[in-house]
Write an enzyme that holds these catalytic residues in place. Structure first.
Site, PDB file in Angstrom:
ATOM      1  N   HIS A  58       0.825  -1.207   0.000  1.00  0.00           N
ATOM      2  CA  HIS A  58       0.000   0.000   0.000  1.00  0.00           C
ATOM      3  C   HIS A  58       0.855   1.252   0.000  1.00  0.00           C
ATOM      4  CE1 HIS A  58      -2.578   3.078   2.103  1.00  0.00           C
ATOM      5  NE2 HIS A  58      -3.244   2.799   1.006  1.00  0.00           N
ATOM      6  N   HIS A 110     -10.199   8.533  -5.074  1.00  0.00           N
ATOM      7  CA  HIS A 110     -10.536   7.119  -5.134  1.00  0.00           C
ATOM      8  C   HIS A 110     -11.901   6.852  -5.738  1.00  0.00           C
ATOM      9  CE1 HIS A 110      -7.419   7.560  -2.124  1.00  0.00           C
ATOM     10  NE2 HIS A 110      -7.028   6.390  -2.516  1.00  0.00           N
ATOM     11  N   ARG A 165      -2.202  24.018  10.021  1.00  0.00           N
ATOM     12  CA  ARG A 165      -2.353  23.539   8.641  1.00  0.00           C
ATOM     13  C   ARG A 165      -2.222  22.026   8.654  1.00  0.00           C
ATOM     14  NH1 ARG A 165      -4.078  21.980   4.474  1.00  0.00           N
ATOM     15  NH2 ARG A 165      -3.261  22.378   2.378  1.00  0.00           N
ATOM     16  N   CYS A 202       2.640  29.317   5.732  1.00  0.00           N
ATOM     17  CA  CYS A 202       2.010  28.499   4.711  1.00  0.00           C
ATOM     18  C   CYS A 202       2.257  29.126   3.341  1.00  0.00           C
ATOM     19  CB  CYS A 202       0.514  28.407   4.985  1.00  0.00           C
ATOM     20  SG  CYS A 202      -0.412  27.465   3.756  1.00  0.00           S
ATOM     21  N   TYR A 208       2.216  22.616  -3.948  1.00  0.00           N
ATOM     22  CA  TYR A 208       3.268  23.490  -3.430  1.00  0.00           C
ATOM     23  C   TYR A 208       4.289  23.818  -4.519  1.00  0.00           C
ATOM     24  CZ  TYR A 208       1.116  22.513   1.040  1.00  0.00           C
ATOM     25  OH  TYR A 208       0.207  22.413   2.060  1.00  0.00           O
TER      26      TYR A 208
END
Length: 572
Positions: free
Chosen positions: A128, A152, A228, A275, A409
């Site tokens: 996984h 998914h 965050r 952030c 990002y």
């Protein structure tokens, strides 16, 4: 060469394909992928599962731990409306819920439910992409996790899951044909309580900014330090938590928190975390729409961090930090909830880089929201690289293959839309650009005893306005000047940089600034811009640096002003 072939295989797996079940080849190894594209965890050498659809498993991850595409901070994906399931077989095995519960994370065979169907995922767990986080769903329903990770909800992923089908929930255990609500786990149920002063952008997962009134001090209190989170807050037993260092030659060494505290020199630094989406709201308002949480000026906070140098730990683990081999270019960090990121190895081992494995924040153990018991602290770098709840560090020739390193990002040109970005063409954000913001202002009067003292310090004898804010630059670059304007940027003066007692090899912490301006000299808009020691400064407006993700918003901060009305909406 080998890693390049792995990535190529992963990219190929992510393309739309015709999915055909082939259960007969159940013992065939599909392909090798040590680090998957959508996960921050290390996958074992071989992924076993007998279907052609298994070629999709590597890139997507059955239980959603790799890409949080939609939830909050990433463009939405196209989802299948409903799974296409096989017709019910009268000979189908009926399974009671209490039997499913016996196959939890500690059982030899691990089962999960999706809707009213039961799946044995035991063989898949070693492969996984999200590592052992998959065990969070073992013995219960996977539905809430798929609701979080909407990538998914595609037919091909449903097809993958179907290859593990073993039976249906016994109708005796269903309520109106559905799994009882109490049987469905809430992954956020054990998240900590948050301070009500935080300005929440989302609750599940928690993303909340520091309110303007709490941005007025050099140190941000733990309770109001911005939060965050990309997922839930993992429950971690400090006594059992281990940090694994994997060297470039495959050797590993483990450390407990106790080991770190006893074996290495303790270091304290003052550092600001920001952030990448801080002030995104301003880019959206002044330029064009952006994808992501609409942070105002509070996606940034400052604290004192205590821990041990990552460099020291890597040296102890056997890595030659004084003569790093060329094949190692990055330090990859993995968090217990499956988040992952990386930084260049040069930063990780820099004697003056102050990269820490931190365990205290403002003199107290790390709060749960901020990485308890151990987090990475990478000063001068976007906060997304300071991985919380860190449990593994890999020294590698490539960046982290996680979603958040490869497909988030990053910044693109103003002409690139969210429909057609070439993610591989853009560099991952590391150091932050110069930044400043106005956090508050208030009218001060010559008739007030308290205000009169402040006016005298500034050589004024008339009613004025006190304007305050923060300034910061990445890479440890010191702020050398803050320019302020009371007339929308037509004329400028310099603000006072307030003294502080920041700790660290470089200027990792923000600076507070203030400016007292006579009221008669004010117009209807205050403006601020900062300049760092490399003479980098902020752009005039937002369009030149516009990107569809709204990252690294750093244009001049403008706040409207009306006497006696305080800060406008733009400043709070």
């Amino acid at each position: 060469m080998k890693q390049g072939l792995q990535i190529a295989a992963i990219k190929k797996a992510l393309r739309p394909t015709t999915l055909i079940s082939n259960r007969a080849s159940s013992k065939t190894a599909i392909f090798h992928a040590k680090h998957t594209f959508f996960s921050s965890f290390t996958a074992p050498s071989f992924v076993r599962r007998p279907t052609a659809v298994a070629s999709k498993i590597i890139g997507i991850s059955v239980f959603g731990i790799g890409a949080v595409c939609a939830l909050l901070d990433f463009p939405p994906t196209v989802n299948a409306e409903a799974p296409s399931l096989p017709k019910e077989d009268p000979n189908t095995r009926r399974i009671r819920l209490n039997e499913v519960e016996l196959h939890g994370r500690d059982a030899e065979a691990k089962w999960v439910t999706k809707g009213t169907r039961v799946y044995d995922i035991t063989d898949w767990i070693p492969g996984h992409p999200g590592g052992e986080v998959i065990l969070r769903a073992a013995g219960g329903a996977v539905d809430p996790f798929w609701n979080i990770f909407t990538i998914h909800k595609k037919q091909e992923v449903y097809d993958i899951l179907e290859s593990y089908y073993i039976g249906d929930i016994d109708p005796q255990d269903l309520v109106d044909g559905q799994l009882p609500a109490e049987q469905i786990d809430d992954p956020f149920k054990n998240d900590p309580e948050r301070d009500k002063r935080l300005l929440a952008h989302s609750k599940r997962p928690c993303n909340a900014e520091t309110p303007a009134e709490e941005l007025g001090t050099f140190m941000t209190p733990n309770e109001t330090f911005y939060v965050r989170n990309h997922m839930w807050v993992p429950e971690i037993d400090e006594s059992r938590h281990k940090l694994v260092i994997e060297l470039h030659n495959g050797e590993e060494k483990e450390y407990t928190l106790k080991d770190l505290k006893e074996k290495f020199e303790e270091v304290t630094i003052t550092a600001t975390l920001q952030c990448s989406g801080n002030r995104r709201k301003h880019m959206t308002k002044e330029a064009r729409s952006t994808n992501g949480l609409q942070w105002n000026v509070g996606g940034i906070s400052n604290a004192e961090w205590t821990g041990v140098r990552l460099r020291d730990v890597l040296t102890d683990a056997g890595f030659p930090t004084d003569d790093a081999p060329d094949e190692v270019q990055h330090a990859q960090f993995m968090g217990a909830e499956a988040y992952g990121a990386s930084i260049p190895i040069d930063k990780a081992i820099d004697k003056r880089g102050d990269v820490l494995l931190a365990y205290e924040m403002n003199g107290k153990p790390l709060p749960a929201d901020h990485g308890y018991p151990i987090r990475v602290l990478v000063p001068g770098t976007v906060a997304a690289r300071s991985v919380k709840w860190v449990n593994k560090i890999i020294l590698s020739g490539e960046e982290s293959t996680s979603q958040w390193q490869r497909r988030d990002y990053k910044c693109f040109g103003p002409n690139v839309s969210s429909r057609d970005p070439d993610w591989d063409s853009a560099a991952a954000i590391q150091e932050m650009p110069v930044q400043s913001a106005i956090t508050s202002f208030r009218d001060i009067s010559i008739h007030s005893k308290k205000d009169r003292k402040l006016l005298q310090v500034n050589g004024l004898e008339e009613d004025s306005v006190l304007v305050e804010g923060y300034c910061y630059s990445g890479g440890g670059r010191r702020i050398v000047r803050v320019d302020v304007s009371a007339d929308g940027g037509r004329t400028w003066q310099q603000a006072e940089l307030l003294p502080d007692e920041a700790k660290g090899a470089k200027a990792w912490a923000w600076r507070r600034w203030r400016w007292v301006v006579p009221r008669q000299d004010t117009g209807n808009c205050f403006v601020v811009k900062a300049v760092d020691e490399a003479y980098n400064t902020q752009p005039n407006d937002y369009e030149p640096t516009y990107n569809f993700r709204g990252n690294l918003t750093s244009a001049w901060h403008r706040v409207g002003y009306k006497p006696d009305e305080g800060t406008s909406d733009d400043g709070k």
